[in-house]
Scaffold this motif. Sequence first.
Motif, PDB file in Angstrom:
ATOM      1  N   ASN A 138       0.824  -1.206   0.000  1.00  0.00           N
ATOM      2  CA  ASN A 138       0.000   0.000   0.000  1.00  0.00           C
ATOM      3  C   ASN A 138       0.861   1.259   0.000  1.00  0.00           C
ATOM      4  OD1 ASN A 138      -2.414  -1.393  -0.018  1.00  0.00           O
ATOM      5  ND2 ASN A 138      -2.649  -1.381   2.197  1.00  0.00           N
ATOM      6  N   TYR A 139       1.919   1.227   0.800  1.00  0.00           N
ATOM      7  CA  TYR A 139       2.816   2.389   0.856  1.00  0.00           C
ATOM      8  C   TYR A 139       3.494   2.616  -0.491  1.00  0.00           C
ATOM      9  CZ  TYR A 139       6.558   5.504   2.359  1.00  0.00           C
ATOM     10  OH  TYR A 139       7.411   6.573   2.480  1.00  0.00           O
ATOM     11  N   VAL A 142       1.004   4.208  -2.916  1.00  0.00           N
ATOM     12  CA  VAL A 142       0.819   5.629  -2.617  1.00  0.00           C
ATOM     13  C   VAL A 142       2.044   6.435  -3.031  1.00  0.00           C
ATOM     14  CG1 VAL A 142       0.532   7.289  -0.741  1.00  0.00           C
ATOM     15  CG2 VAL A 142      -0.807   5.188  -0.742  1.00  0.00           C
ATOM     16  N   LYS A 143       3.207   5.895  -2.808  1.00  0.00           N
ATOM     17  CA  LYS A 143       4.441   6.604  -3.172  1.00  0.00           C
ATOM     18  C   LYS A 143       4.570   6.744  -4.682  1.00  0.00           C
ATOM     19  CE  LYS A 143       9.480   6.349  -2.728  1.00  0.00           C
ATOM     20  NZ  LYS A 143      10.618   5.556  -2.185  1.00  0.00           N
ATOM     21  N   LEU A 148       2.291  10.899  -1.414  1.00  0.00           N
ATOM     22  CA  LEU A 148       2.862  11.051  -0.084  1.00  0.00           C
ATOM     23  C   LEU A 148       2.777  12.503   0.379  1.00  0.00           C
ATOM     24  CD1 LEU A 148       6.053   8.772  -0.133  1.00  0.00           C
ATOM     25  CD2 LEU A 148       3.854   8.333   0.986  1.00  0.00           C
ATOM     26  N   ASP A 149       2.497  12.678   1.649  1.00  0.00           N
ATOM     27  CA  ASP A 149       2.384  13.998   2.273  1.00  0.00           C
ATOM     28  C   ASP A 149       1.235  14.813   1.667  1.00  0.00           C
ATOM     29  OD1 ASP A 149       3.143  15.742   4.281  1.00  0.00           O
ATOM     30  OD2 ASP A 149       4.514  16.865   2.994  1.00  0.00           O
ATOM     31  N   ALA A 153      -3.670  10.770   0.110  1.00  0.00           N
ATOM     32  CA  ALA A 153      -3.109   9.494   0.563  1.00  0.00           C
ATOM     33  C   ALA A 153      -3.951   8.880   1.671  1.00  0.00           C
ATOM     34  CB  ALA A 153      -1.680   9.701   1.049  1.00  0.00           C
ATOM     35  N   ASN A 223      -2.555   5.715   9.317  1.00  0.00           N
ATOM     36  CA  ASN A 223      -2.263   6.179   7.956  1.00  0.00           C
ATOM     37  C   ASN A 223      -1.686   7.590   7.958  1.00  0.00           C
ATOM     38  OD1 ASN A 223      -3.152   3.812   6.727  1.00  0.00           O
ATOM     39  ND2 ASN A 223      -5.262   4.522   6.585  1.00  0.00           N
ATOM     40  N   SER A 224      -2.201   8.448   8.841  1.00  0.00           N
ATOM     41  CA  SER A 224      -1.648   9.801   8.936  1.00  0.00           C
ATOM     42  C   SER A 224      -0.201   9.769   9.387  1.00  0.00           C
ATOM     43  CB  SER A 224      -2.488  10.629   9.918  1.00  0.00           C
ATOM     44  OG  SER A 224      -3.834  10.678   9.517  1.00  0.00           O
ATOM     45  N   ILE A 226       1.931   7.435   8.801  1.00  0.00           N
ATOM     46  CA  ILE A 226       2.787   6.861   7.765  1.00  0.00           C
ATOM     47  C   ILE A 226       2.961   7.804   6.574  1.00  0.00           C
ATOM     48  CG2 ILE A 226       2.958   5.011   6.048  1.00  0.00           C
ATOM     49  CD1 ILE A 226       1.669   3.153   8.012  1.00  0.00           C
ATOM     50  N   TYR A 227       1.863   8.391   6.106  1.00  0.00           N
ATOM     51  CA  TYR A 227       1.869   9.097   4.831  1.00  0.00           C
ATOM     52  C   TYR A 227       2.128  10.596   4.936  1.00  0.00           C
ATOM     53  CZ  TYR A 227      -0.257   4.750   3.186  1.00  0.00           C
ATOM     54  OH  TYR A 227      -0.507   3.436   2.898  1.00  0.00           O
ATOM     55  N   ASN A 229       4.095  13.963   6.340  1.00  0.00           N
ATOM     56  CA  ASN A 229       5.378  14.405   6.885  1.00  0.00           C
ATOM     57  C   ASN A 229       5.342  15.853   7.372  1.00  0.00           C
ATOM     58  OD1 ASN A 229       6.596  11.907   6.155  1.00  0.00           O
ATOM     59  ND2 ASN A 229       6.858  12.645   4.048  1.00  0.00           N
TER      60      ASN A 229
END
Length: 304
Positions: A138-139, A142-143, A148-149, A153, A223-224, A226-227, A229
């Motif tokens: 999943n990461y 999204v990347k 990301l950020d 996401a 999720n917040s 992780i995704y 920054n």
Amino acid sequence: MNMIAVFQKRSRKKISPVERAGMALVSLICILAGTFTILPFLYVIAGSFATEKELVERSFFIIPHTFSMNAYKYIIADGGIFRGLGNSFFIMIVGTFINMLFTTTLAYPLSKSWLRGRNLVLNIIIVTMLFSGGMIPNYLVVKNLHLLDTYMALILPGAVSAFNLIIIKNFFQELPRELEEAARIDGCTDVGIFVKVVLPLSKPALASVGLFYAVSHWNDFFNSLIYLNSTGKFPVQIILRQIVLLAQGASADGSAVDFGTGGVPPEQAVKMAATVAATIPILCVYPFVQKYFEQGVMVGAVKG
């Protein structure tokens, strides 16, 4: 004797003592269950206003002997919680709108038994309820999508919940086909039938599922973490976590701020104040959708 007369006769029948005792027992159980459900939350609210001495000496209380606002002053000291609340409301509103848009537009065609490939699509959706791609895939998705950020996401990967989709699909299937046929005779297109007939009649289901989506977005923490920054994009859950961690560190080294009203805020009171701050806003949503939960959707829709 027709059915109406039979029903009236039964309605005039006196309730026996055994039935009264059973109803009283059920009412008592419901009252006790409600009481035990709300007491912990009342304790958390009371503890957020209590002093450290009272939290240590009293294991449970509803009304503190001494009211202290230190914990709330601590969590709003830098203003970050207000920014987090704004971010959380934005994520919840936009995310819920996207969720409901994708879920309803997918559920409506799947509710039609004549749709080709319907069973295949439903089986694919059901498989997603049993198996997940995992955190790392999943990461990477999204990347690679350059999300990301960004708030997307947190919204797009879970735009459609299989469980909520099935709930709305089943609700659409129960709507009388006569209503859609009458609208089609009047010249409505498929989109017009969906917007003007199906959605207005589905308010109870839409309100319930929308509330599920809203609560899910509001409580989203992992999720917040992780995704996102950028500190300015953090939702209230992340902000409150940082505040609690700072309170723990301050309590450990004695460097917490003294607000002049009884010393540094106790760590436990800060946690309780953070819980209240994260819970109260979403509780305010319930009164606006509660009336749809038990409302009869088809009362008076089809006559004759």
